[in-house]
Motif scaffolding. Structure first.
Motif, short mmCIF file in Angstrom:
data_model
loop_
_atom_site.label_atom_id
_atom_site.label_comp_id
_atom_site.label_asym_id
_atom_site.label_seq_id
_atom_site.Cartn_x
_atom_site.Cartn_y
_atom_site.Cartn_z
N ILE A 1 0.82 -1.22 0.00
CA ILE A 1 0.00 0.00 0.00
C ILE A 1 0.86 1.27 0.00
O ILE A 1 0.33 2.37 -0.11
N GLY A 2 2.17 1.10 0.10
CA GLY A 2 3.07 2.25 0.05
C GLY A 2 4.45 1.81 -0.37
O GLY A 2 4.87 0.69 -0.06
N THR A 3 5.14 2.68 -1.09
CA THR A 3 6.49 2.37 -1.58
C THR A 3 7.42 3.54 -1.34
O THR A 3 6.99 4.70 -1.21
N SER A 4 8.69 3.22 -1.29
CA SER A 4 9.74 4.23 -1.23
C SER A 4 10.92 3.70 -2.03
O SER A 4 10.98 2.51 -2.32
N GLY A 5 11.84 4.56 -2.36
CA GLY A 5 13.04 4.11 -3.04
C GLY A 5 14.16 5.10 -2.87
O GLY A 5 13.93 6.31 -2.77
N MET A 6 15.38 4.57 -2.83
CA MET A 6 16.56 5.42 -2.73
C MET A 6 17.64 4.81 -3.61
O MET A 6 18.01 3.64 -3.44
N SER A 7 18.11 5.61 -4.55
CA SER A 7 19.25 5.22 -5.39
C SER A 7 20.47 5.93 -4.85
O SER A 7 20.41 7.10 -4.46
N PHE A 8 21.59 5.23 -4.85
CA PHE A 8 22.82 5.81 -4.36
C PHE A 8 23.76 6.08 -5.53
O PHE A 8 23.99 5.20 -6.37
N TYR B 1 32.25 17.55 -2.66
CA TYR B 1 32.17 19.00 -2.73
C TYR B 1 31.85 19.51 -1.33
O TYR B 1 31.59 18.72 -0.42
N PHE B 2 31.92 20.81 -1.14
CA PHE B 2 31.77 21.36 0.21
C PHE B 2 30.44 21.01 0.85
O PHE B 2 30.36 20.77 2.04
N GLY B 3 29.38 20.93 0.07
CA GLY B 3 28.07 20.58 0.62
C GLY B 3 27.89 19.10 0.86
O GLY B 3 26.94 18.68 1.51
N CYS B 4 28.79 18.27 0.33
CA CYS B 4 28.69 16.82 0.46
C CYS B 4 30.10 16.22 0.39
O CYS B 4 30.52 15.74 -0.67
N PRO B 5 30.83 16.27 1.48
CA PRO B 5 32.24 15.85 1.45
C PRO B 5 32.47 14.37 1.16
O PRO B 5 33.58 13.99 0.80
N THR B 6 31.45 13.53 1.28
CA THR B 6 31.63 12.12 0.91
C THR B 6 31.45 11.92 -0.59
O THR B 6 31.89 10.91 -1.14
N GLY B 7 30.75 12.84 -1.26
CA GLY B 7 30.42 12.67 -2.67
C GLY B 7 29.28 11.70 -2.90
O GLY B 7 28.80 11.54 -4.01
N LYS C 1 21.97 7.15 5.37
CA LYS C 1 22.98 7.43 6.40
C LYS C 1 23.95 6.27 6.51
O LYS C 1 25.17 6.47 6.57
N GLU C 2 23.43 5.05 6.53
CA GLU C 2 24.28 3.87 6.65
C GLU C 2 25.17 3.71 5.42
O GLU C 2 26.29 3.21 5.53
N TYR C 3 24.71 4.12 4.26
CA TYR C 3 25.50 4.04 3.03
C TYR C 3 26.63 5.07 3.03
O TYR C 3 27.60 4.94 2.30
N GLY C 4 26.46 6.12 3.83
CA GLY C 4 27.47 7.17 3.91
C GLY C 4 27.14 8.41 3.10
O GLY C 4 28.02 9.24 2.84
N CYS C 5 25.88 8.56 2.72
CA CYS C 5 25.49 9.73 1.94
C CYS C 5 25.64 11.00 2.76
O CYS C 5 25.39 11.01 3.96
N GLY C 6 26.04 12.07 2.08
CA GLY C 6 26.14 13.37 2.72
C GLY C 6 24.93 14.24 2.44
O GLY C 6 24.72 15.25 3.10
N LYS D 1 20.04 17.67 4.32
CA LYS D 1 21.41 17.53 4.79
C LYS D 1 21.46 16.52 5.91
O LYS D 1 20.71 16.59 6.87
N LEU D 2 22.35 15.56 5.79
CA LEU D 2 22.54 14.54 6.83
C LEU D 2 23.66 14.94 7.76
O LEU D 2 24.56 15.62 7.44
#
Length: 163
Positions: free
Chosen positions: A77-84, A90-96, A128-133, A162-163
């Motif tokens: 009845i509900g879905t979500s998705g996240m592509s990495f 870059y300064f806003g996301c130091p992990t890239g 967060k667990e994947y390391g996204c910034g 922002k994480l």
């Protein structure tokens, strides 16, 4: 990073269970993704099913796509998705590492019960667990309130959290 395929979470809403997308769910998941695109006003000028199936199968296998489902009994009845994705830091996301949020959809009969918010929190935890910034989304008009309430900030053509 590969995420466990058998994770299931039960919450306080009666009869709603949250679990990870599995390969056997793809027919329904793809149907719901197409329904979402139609609701958002996308022009349907091709058969998108083969491309969606190919994408999800490949990226579920290598861990660069994760999804949580909201289940009422045997019904999704509900879905979500996240592509990495990864790009130079870059300064806003130091992990890239960036999470691209997609496939947020709730069956109309179940909307306004907190299901999308719970699905969003689950895929954000995966990011967060994947390391996204950062997390980005191209938000529909319907989704903007959910995302801004969660803390996403509008940025011209996408929103980010922002994480």
């Amino acid at each position: 990073m590969l995420f466990p395929k058998d994770t299931t979470i039960s919450v306080s809403l009666p009869d709603i269970i949250y679990r990870r997308l599995q390969t056997q769910d793809l027919d329904t998941f793809i149907d719901m993704r197409i329904q979402q695109l139609r609701e958002e006003g996308a022009k349907e000028d091709m058969d998108l099913v083969p491309s969606l199936r190919d994408y999800y199968e490949r990226h579920m296998m290598d861990g660069t796509f994760v999804s949580w489902l909201a289940m009422d009994g045997d019904s999704i009845i509900g879905t979500s998705g996240m592509s990495f994705v990864e790009k130079p830091p870059y300064f806003g996301c130091p992990t890239g590492k960036i999470g691209l949020l997609s496939s947020m959809f709730t069956n109309p009969a179940y909307r306004r019960q907190g299901i999308a918010r719970k699905l969003l929190s689950l895929v954000i935890q995966d990011a967060k667990e994947y390391g996204c910034g950062t997390i980005q989304i191209t938000a529909s008009d319907m989704g903007i309130k959910l995302y801004t309430d969660y803390g996403f900030v509008k940025n011209d053509h996408f929103m980010q959290y922002k994480l």
